[in-house]
Design an enzyme around this catalytic site. Structure first.
Site, PDB file in Angstrom:
ATOM      1  N   ASP A 225      46.077  33.893  40.310  1.00 16.33           N
ATOM      2  CA  ASP A 225      44.686  34.171  40.405  1.00 16.33           C
ATOM      3  C   ASP A 225      44.173  33.269  39.342  1.00 16.33           C
ATOM      4  O   ASP A 225      43.264  32.978  39.040  1.00 16.33           O
ATOM      5  CB  ASP A 225      44.433  35.352  39.762  1.00 16.33           C
ATOM      6  CG  ASP A 225      43.547  36.524  40.480  1.00 16.33           C
ATOM      7  OD1 ASP A 225      43.315  36.108  41.705  1.00 16.33           O
ATOM      8  OD2 ASP A 225      43.692  37.940  40.550  1.00 16.33           O
ATOM      9  N   LYS A 228      40.546  31.672  39.438  1.00 21.16           N
ATOM     10  CA  LYS A 228      39.969  32.375  38.879  1.00 21.16           C
ATOM     11  C   LYS A 228      39.490  31.213  37.823  1.00 21.16           C
ATOM     12  O   LYS A 228      38.545  31.315  36.976  1.00 21.16           O
ATOM     13  CB  LYS A 228      40.341  33.848  38.500  1.00 21.16           C
ATOM     14  CG  LYS A 228      39.955  34.585  39.824  1.00 21.16           C
ATOM     15  CD  LYS A 228      40.459  35.930  39.119  1.00 21.16           C
ATOM     16  CE  LYS A 228      40.382  36.958  39.972  1.00 21.16           C
ATOM     17  NZ  LYS A 228      40.759  38.577  39.851  1.00 21.16           N
ATOM     18  N   ASP A 315      49.167  43.013  44.087  1.00 19.67           N
ATOM     19  CA  ASP A 315      47.758  43.135  42.885  1.00 19.67           C
ATOM     20  C   ASP A 315      46.612  44.679  43.471  1.00 19.67           C
ATOM     21  O   ASP A 315      46.148  44.482  42.310  1.00 19.67           O
ATOM     22  CB  ASP A 315      46.994  42.171  43.884  1.00 19.67           C
ATOM     23  CG  ASP A 315      46.037  41.010  42.829  1.00 19.67           C
ATOM     24  OD1 ASP A 315      45.870  41.268  41.921  1.00 19.67           O
ATOM     25  OD2 ASP A 315      45.285  40.817  43.263  1.00 19.67           O
TER      26      ASP A 315
HETATM   27  P1  C2E Z   1      40.774  41.832  41.149  1.00 21.06           P
HETATM   28  O1  C2E Z   1      40.027  42.669  40.020  1.00 21.06           O
HETATM   29  O2  C2E Z   1      42.339  41.578  40.646  1.00 21.06           O
HETATM   30  O3  C2E Z   1      41.029  42.767  42.568  1.00 21.06           O
HETATM   31  C1  C2E Z   1      41.822  42.682  43.954  1.00 21.06           C
HETATM   32  C2  C2E Z   1      41.342  43.494  44.466  1.00 21.06           C
HETATM   33  O4  C2E Z   1      42.036  44.325  44.588  1.00 21.06           O
HETATM   34  C3  C2E Z   1      40.260  42.888  45.523  1.00 21.06           C
HETATM   35  O5  C2E Z   1      40.001  41.922  46.022  1.00 21.06           O
HETATM   36  C4  C2E Z   1      40.153  44.233  45.950  1.00 21.06           C
HETATM   37  O6  C2E Z   1      41.103  43.696  47.766  1.00 21.06           O
HETATM   38  C5  C2E Z   1      41.496  45.352  45.817  1.00 21.06           C
HETATM   39  N1  C2E Z   1      40.010  46.203  44.836  1.00 21.06           N
HETATM   40  C6  C2E Z   1      40.073  46.238  43.805  1.00 21.06           C
HETATM   41  N2  C2E Z   1      38.898  46.761  43.304  1.00 21.06           N
HETATM   42  C7  C2E Z   1      38.000  47.998  44.255  1.00 21.06           C
HETATM   43  C8  C2E Z   1      37.670  49.197  44.828  1.00 21.06           C
HETATM   44  O7  C2E Z   1      37.356  49.290  43.707  1.00 21.06           O
HETATM   45  N3  C2E Z   1      38.018  49.202  45.793  1.00 21.06           N
HETATM   46  C9  C2E Z   1      39.246  48.817  46.518  1.00 21.06           C
HETATM   47  N4  C2E Z   1      38.904  49.158  47.703  1.00 21.06           N
HETATM   48  N5  C2E Z   1      39.925  47.993  46.373  1.00 21.06           N
HETATM   49  C10 C2E Z   1      39.489  46.758  45.471  1.00 21.06           C
HETATM   50  P2  C2E Z   1      39.333  41.332  46.328  1.00 21.06           P
HETATM   51  O8  C2E Z   1      37.878  42.584  46.574  1.00 21.06           O
HETATM   52  O9  C2E Z   1      39.047  40.166  47.256  1.00 21.06           O
HETATM   53  O10 C2E Z   1      38.346  40.711  45.195  1.00 21.06           O
HETATM   54  C11 C2E Z   1      38.540  39.170  44.225  1.00 21.06           C
HETATM   55  C12 C2E Z   1      38.386  39.478  42.962  1.00 21.06           C
HETATM   56  O11 C2E Z   1      37.341  39.019  42.686  1.00 21.06           O
HETATM   57  C13 C2E Z   1      38.909  40.697  41.892  1.00 21.06           C
HETATM   58  O12 C2E Z   1      40.313  40.622  41.671  1.00 21.06           O
HETATM   59  C14 C2E Z   1      37.576  40.343  40.917  1.00 21.06           C
HETATM   60  O13 C2E Z   1      37.956  39.736  39.858  1.00 21.06           O
HETATM   61  C15 C2E Z   1      36.252  39.618  41.494  1.00 21.06           C
HETATM   62  N6  C2E Z   1      35.383  40.963  42.066  1.00 21.06           N
HETATM   63  C16 C2E Z   1      35.379  41.923  43.162  1.00 21.06           C
HETATM   64  N7  C2E Z   1      34.636  42.410  43.073  1.00 21.06           N
HETATM   65  C17 C2E Z   1      33.786  42.315  42.377  1.00 21.06           C
HETATM   66  C18 C2E Z   1      32.807  42.883  41.546  1.00 21.06           C
HETATM   67  O14 C2E Z   1      32.389  44.099  42.006  1.00 21.06           O
HETATM   68  N8  C2E Z   1      32.608  42.836  40.263  1.00 21.06           N
HETATM   69  C19 C2E Z   1      33.003  41.659  39.766  1.00 21.06           C
HETATM   70  N9  C2E Z   1      32.526  41.678  38.484  1.00 21.06           N
HETATM   71  N10 C2E Z   1      34.247  41.099  40.331  1.00 21.06           N
HETATM   72  C20 C2E Z   1      34.958  41.668  41.214  1.00 21.06           C
HETATM   73 FE    FE Z   2      42.803  37.403  43.635  1.00 24.99          FE
HETATM   74 FE    FE Z   3      45.179  40.186  40.613  1.00 26.43          FE
END
Ligand code: C2E
Ligand code: FE
Ligand code: FE
Ligand code: SIN
Ligand code: SIN
Ligand code: SIN
Length: 375
Positions: A225, A228, A315
């Site tokens: 990441d 980021k 991840d």
């Molecule tokens: P991250 O928090 O490291 O999450 C990595 C990946 O884990 C996410 O990629 C998603 O595929 C999965 N993931 C995380 N939380 C959930 C969940 O509650 N349910 C499901 N089904 N999968 C989950 P993604 O979606 O491409 O997001 C990439 C990054 O974007 C995240 O990294 C986070 O930093 C940010 N992000 C995504 N959604 C949100 C959000 O709703 N709010 C905020 N503040 N950041 C978000």
């Molecule tokens: Fe990522």
């Molecule tokens: Fe991560």
């Protein structure tokens, strides 16, 4: 003398460690034809695990994908405690050993071995093993010369690991300002890198993965990441769901990550360090989905580099089981149920299976690397 000279040339050339080791082995064999295998194991001080890393013994490596706690390898631990190399000139008795790695060496038929510890700045890095099928070959005279080669091989290994540490340190410096605001804590990195290694190790047999590849996935996955760094706080730390525009900006972290890695590789002259593509792929493709719905490239199935499919599962599992500014931590049970749903859709089936089948080890990693306020 010329032999040493050739080997030194190989050391200075920008070629992968595996090839340097093979070249060094060839030079050594000219002088000491009885040396059938040279292997390197490296040490992870956080877990005290010793892991096979690279070897030059052709196809028969009795210790492929092998790891052991240093405490469980008393004869190796003794080398460290005494700070002296170990010579075994008749290893045949080792078939009776209660230690698995010793038996595996015994079964392979190695009759003698010479083991040197590798230190860098006083820190223990790992071991170099010289193995022979003949007994009584490591005479005092031979050892004084083999030590010279051992020292050169140590430098190769340190050089390779230093390049990777330099890169990791550069990333940390680049990200220094962002470090404190990063919702992905140090323990996330500790866990997900070990989940990644666990998955890769579980796939090793079927996918024909070598230890060096597995170890590089472990070393590089913490940088997944890095992109980021370029995402504004307002989005990265948003306590709620992202709107469409914010989510689109968030998704740029994958491609940005690739650009940052490319810059660092250029600036630090690391083009020729082996496995740099593994690092690029992890940074750029860890959000691809096997059904093609992921980003940034929309790759499908096996088009997605294996290292990216592995890191994706590690991840997501850690994101689900951790607290984020936008979500609470889920139980392992709920996270596993979600992984089952995602398998074959976004996540690679084999990688999901590999994690779930090793859930005891996953739980151990969680116990060891618990979330704390400092990350
Ligand atoms: P991250 O928090 O490291 O999450 C990595 C990946 O884990 C996410 O990629 C998603 O595929 C999965 N993931 C995380 N939380 C959930 C969940 O509650 N349910 C499901 N089904 N999968 C989950 P993604 O979606 O491409 O997001 C990439 C990054 O974007 C995240 O990294 C986070 O930093 C940010 N992000 C995504 N959604 C949100 C959000 O709703 N709010 C905020 N503040 N950041 C978000
Ligand atoms: Fe990522
Ligand atoms: Fe991560
Ligand atoms: C070992 O190499 O780990 C142990 C050898 C022994 O003590 O049997
Ligand atoms: C090895 O040779 O790879 C480790 C086994 C030992 O010599 O204790
Ligand atoms: C963690 O995120 O620290 C592990 C969560 C768990 O133990 O389920």
């Amino acid at each position: 003398m010329t032999k040493h000279h050739d080997a030194l040339n190989d050391l200075n050339k920008h070629i992968p460690l595996r090839n340097k080791l093979a070249a060094a082995h060839e030079s050594i064999r000219d002088v000491f034809p009885f040396i059938a295998r040279i292997a390197i194991a490296i040490y992870d001080p956080k877990t005290t695990l010793l892991k096979t890393f690279v070897h030059s013994s052709g196809d028969d490596n009795p210790l492929d994908h092998y790891q052991a706690l240093l405490e469980d390898a008393p004869s190796l631990k003794a080398i460290l405690d005494k700070g002296l190399p170990r010579v075994i000139n008749n290893q045949l008795t080792y078939e009776d050993s209660e230690h698995e790695h010793t038996r595996r060496i015994g079964r392979q038929g190695y009759a003698a071995s010479y083991t040197l510890p590798i230190f860098s700045d006083g820190n223990f890095i790992g071991f170099i093993f010289f193995n022979s099928y003949e007994k009584d070959v490591f005479s005092e005279n031979a050892l004084s010369q083999i030590d010279v080669y051992g020292h050169m091989i140590s430098l190769m290994v340190i050089n390779e690991l230093t390049s990777i540490h330099t890169l990791t340190a550069a990333v940390k410096t680049t990200g220094h300002i962002t470090h404190t605001r990063d919702p992905e804590t140090g323990s996330h990195i500790d866990r997900m890198s070990r989940y990644s290694r666990l998955i890769a190790s579980a796939l090793a047999e079927d996918y024909d993965l070598d230890d060096s590849y597995i170890e590089h996935i472990f070393m590089f996955s913490p940088l997944h990441d890095i992109g980021k760094i370029g995402i504004p706080d307002k989005i990265l730390l948003k306590p709620g769901q992202l709107d469409d525009a914010e989510a689109a900006i968030m998704r740029t972290h994958a491609h940005k990550g690739r650009e940052i890695i490319d810059d660092l590789i250029r600036n630090f002259g690391l083009e020729n360090v082996e496995y740099m593509n593994v690092l690029r792929n992890i940074a750029e493709h860890h959000h691809e989905a096997v059904n093609g719905s992921g980003y940034p490239a929309g790759m499908q199935g096996d088009q997605i580099p294996l290292e990216a499919r592995i890191v994706a599962v590690a991840d997501v599992f850690d994101a689900l089981t951790s607290q984020r500014p936008y979500k609470d931590a889920w139980s392992n049970e709920d996270a596993i149920a979600t992984l089952h749903e995602l398998a074959g859709e976004t996540l690679d089936r084999d990688c999901v299976k590999a994690l779930i089948e090793n859930i005891e080890e996953v739980e151990q990693i969680q116990k060891q690397f618990v979330e704390n306020n400092y990350g």
